[in-house]
Design an enzyme around this catalytic site. Structure first.
Site, PDB file in Angstrom:
ATOM      1  N   GLU A 161      51.176  14.280 -16.913  1.00 43.22           N
ATOM      2  CA  GLU A 161      52.250  14.508 -17.880  1.00 43.22           C
ATOM      3  C   GLU A 161      53.023  13.204 -17.970  1.00 43.22           C
ATOM      4  O   GLU A 161      53.731  12.829 -17.027  1.00 43.22           O
ATOM      5  CB  GLU A 161      53.168  15.647 -17.461  1.00 43.22           C
ATOM      6  CG  GLU A 161      54.223  15.944 -18.507  1.00 43.22           C
ATOM      7  CD  GLU A 161      55.364  16.788 -17.985  1.00 43.22           C
ATOM      8  OE1 GLU A 161      56.495  16.596 -18.494  1.00 43.22           O
ATOM      9  OE2 GLU A 161      55.145  17.602 -17.088  1.00 43.22           O
ATOM     10  N   GLY A 190      55.129  11.145 -14.897  1.00 41.34           N
ATOM     11  CA  GLY A 190      55.855   9.883 -14.892  1.00 41.34           C
ATOM     12  C   GLY A 190      55.477   9.040 -16.085  1.00 41.34           C
ATOM     13  O   GLY A 190      55.055   9.550 -17.128  1.00 41.34           O
ATOM     14  N   VAL A 247      52.022   3.861 -15.292  1.00 43.45           N
ATOM     15  CA  VAL A 247      51.613   4.283 -13.943  1.00 43.45           C
ATOM     16  C   VAL A 247      50.545   5.365 -14.024  1.00 43.45           C
ATOM     17  O   VAL A 247      49.589   5.375 -13.254  1.00 43.45           O
ATOM     18  CB  VAL A 247      52.834   4.779 -13.139  1.00 43.45           C
ATOM     19  CG1 VAL A 247      52.399   5.301 -11.767  1.00 43.45           C
ATOM     20  CG2 VAL A 247      53.849   3.655 -12.973  1.00 43.45           C
ATOM     21  N   GLY A 248      50.685   6.279 -14.995  1.00 44.11           N
ATOM     22  CA  GLY A 248      49.703   7.338 -15.157  1.00 44.11           C
ATOM     23  C   GLY A 248      48.309   6.809 -15.449  1.00 44.11           C
ATOM     24  O   GLY A 248      47.304   7.344 -14.973  1.00 44.11           O
TER      25      GLY A 248
END
Length: 485
Positions: free
Chosen positions: A253, A231, A235-236
């Site tokens: 990823e 995403g 957020v990662g």
């Protein structure tokens, strides 16, 4: 035939049931904006049960003969092939994907499961000598533990399976949190496939919910040892911090800002086609999409004339029409974000060579020229059918422009001299880059992953097996060790 409307349940412990929340999640068709179905959301209690059952089912799975495990995973491929038409329709209805996109995604899924089916036979260990007489050291390759998978909305079928199938093939239990925009294609459809293949009940679970319901529970739960997330970079980053804080391994990823470099000796007609595919496939909603076209000044006029004509010819509209190339973006919010980026780019000095209309979820193609590396449209990932074009005069300048980003996922270099392309490609700070090809590449046995803010870890082939397993040292002393006291 699989019915999309029958897949609106949680799949926990091998049972199809509603989530325990009183709240509903609406699953809509992004082109028609009508309701496909609704889910009763999963709660933290549902997530706990899913993780508990995934952990207990691992024992049963790992007692099955590895050849039988392989056969079960191969049955999943056969099930997909038997229901390919129905799955294609689901990708069109829930994602707004075109027929071309659906065929592309389904092919990737089948290849990934076929590769994962070899994992049960590849978990090799080692016997190593010891400094002690009469002692033997063994290294066993063991399942890492339960894997939590958080998948995206753009290629949800493939990007979920990309972690799920290798994790199961390596002997792990899995819990998938499907994206709320694509809970069926990226979630319950996959549960149906593996259920029909015959994996043990509870080994794979799917929860459909949103963050407002569960907070950070999915990541912070004590059972999962790995969190695999695909995403956005923002957020990662949050997920990585939570995972490391709780001693879990993050596999990430994330976003991309790929450069498509066209050198002065490139085949321009081929570069036009490759650049079009690299940007506008699935409406540009691919992390590997070419956000920036960097073209040599000497071939710029020829390229941009042909490129504009090519992009203007792409059919936009109903994804059910086999001639459609560009369907809807995921939702109206995404469309408005793109509109704001385009307007910001023009305000900063970019020239709209082609400027498409934006109505609802439909975004027609836009080509921005006279872009400079510091503009927002060159720095941010534009997740839609919008592309920036820049020019350069020397190879060194092209490399500097390509590297002028916080991302590093994919890229492409077009040139008549393959070795010139390779030498240039080596200097672009990206996890993957392709000479005389498109930026969108993913093959089941080749290492896939990004540099910088595009992610952590490598998936596919032996790299997935490495990521989803751990090494356990067991030694045997066949005599008695001489101890100092």
């Amino acid at each position: 035939m699989i019915d999309i409307h029958s897949l609106n349940k949680q799949y926990i412990a091998g049972i199809w049931r509603d989530g325990k929340s009183s709240r509903l999640l609406a699953d809509k068709n992004p082109y028609k904006d009508d309701l496909i179905t609704e889910f009763k959301m999963a709660t933290t209690e549902d997530i706990d049960e899913a993780y508990q059952r995934a952990q207990s089912a691992m024992d049963e799975w790992n007692q099955i003969n590895p050849y039988k495990q392989r056969d079960i995973l191969e049955k999943a491929v056969a099930y997909i092939e038997e229901h390919e038409e129905a799955i294609t329709n689901m990708i069109i209805d829930e994602l707004g994907g075109t027929h071309l996109k659906a065929a592309f995604e389904i092919g990737l899924v089948k290849d990934m499961i076929k590769e994962a089916a070899t994992f049960p036979l590849k978990k090799e260990g080692k016997i190593l000598p010891s400094v002690e007489d009469g002692k033997e050291n063994r290294l066993y390759r063991m399942p890492a533990g339960v894997v939590g998978v958080i998948s995206p909305f753009n290629f949800p079928f493939f990007l979920s399976v990309k972690s799920i199938a290798p994790a199961i093939g390596a002997g792990n239990g899995v819990v998938l949190k499907a994206h709320e925009e694509t809970p069926i294609v990226g979630g319950t459809l996959i549960a149906k496939i593996f259920e029909e293949a015959g994996i043990p009940k509870g080994l794979f679970n799917v929860v459909v919910t949103d963050i407002s319901e569960i907070g950070d529970t999915f990541v912070e739960h004590p059972i999962p040892r790995i969190i695999s997330f695909t995403g956005s970079t923002a957020v990662g980053k949050h997920i990585a911090q939570l995972a490391v804080k709780n001693f879990k391994k993050p596999l990430l990823e994330l976003g991309g800002n790929s450069a498509f470099i066209i050198l002065d000796d490139a085949d321009i007609d081929y570069a036009v086609h490759a650049a079009a595919f690299s940007r506008f496939t699935h409406q540009g909603q691919i992390c590997m999409s070419a956000n920036r076209i960097i073209v040599h000044q000497s071939v710029y006029e020829e390229f941009i004339t042909k490129y504009k004509a090519k992009i203007a010819s792409l059919k936009t509209g109903d994804p059910r029409n086999p001639d459609t190339v560009i369907g809807p973006v995921v939702n109206e919010g995404a469309a408005q974000n793109l509109k704001a980026l385009i307007e910001k780019g023009i305000e900063q000095g970019a020239t709209p060579l082609l400027k498409g209309d934006i109505q609802g979820n439909m975004v027609e193609p836009t080509i921005l020229t006279n872009v400079t590396p510091d503009m927002d449209v060159a720095q941010k990932e534009m997740f839609g059918p919008v592309v920036s074009v820049m020019t350069f005069e020397t190879d060194e300048e092209a490399i500097q422009m390509a590297n002028h980003t916080n991302f590093g996922l994919s890229g492409a270099v077009h040139t008549a001299d393959g070795e010139r392309g390779v030498q240039l490609a080596k200097r672009v700070h990206t996890g993957m880059i392709h000479v005389n090809d498109i930026t969108i590449n993913d093959e089941p046995i080749v290492a896939f992953g990004g540099e910088k803010q595009s992610g952590l870890g490598r998936l596919n082939g032996e790299w997935s097996l490495e990521e989803f397993t751990t090494l356990k040292w067991i030694s045997i002393n066949y005599g008695q060790r001489q101890l100092p006291y």
